[in-house]
Design a protein around this motif. Sequence first.
Motif, short mmCIF file in Angstrom:
data_model
loop_
_atom_site.label_atom_id
_atom_site.label_comp_id
_atom_site.label_asym_id
_atom_site.label_seq_id
_atom_site.Cartn_x
_atom_site.Cartn_y
_atom_site.Cartn_z
N UNK A 188 11.16 15.29 6.64
CA UNK A 188 10.95 14.07 7.41
C UNK A 188 9.48 13.68 7.42
N UNK A 189 8.61 14.64 7.66
CA UNK A 189 7.18 14.36 7.68
C UNK A 189 6.71 13.90 6.30
N UNK A 194 5.67 6.50 3.63
CA UNK A 194 5.82 5.16 4.20
C UNK A 194 4.48 4.65 4.75
N UNK A 195 3.75 5.52 5.46
CA UNK A 195 2.55 5.09 6.14
C UNK A 195 1.28 5.26 5.31
N UNK A 196 1.40 5.79 4.12
CA UNK A 196 0.20 5.98 3.29
C UNK A 196 -0.12 4.76 2.47
#
Length: 41
Positions: free
Chosen positions: A32-33, A39-41
């Motif tokens: 999950x991490x 997604x956030x990078x």
Amino acid sequence: MSGNNEEKTSGLHLLLVWGLVGIPLIWGLIQTIGKAMKIFA
């Protein structure tokens, strides 16, 4: 009177049960991490 017939849990049994729960849990968190970082990078 109530019969108190409790068995002690062995350390090996406790370790085995925690392993069966903990290993997939940790694996799922890592996955999950990793996907969230994409997604956030």
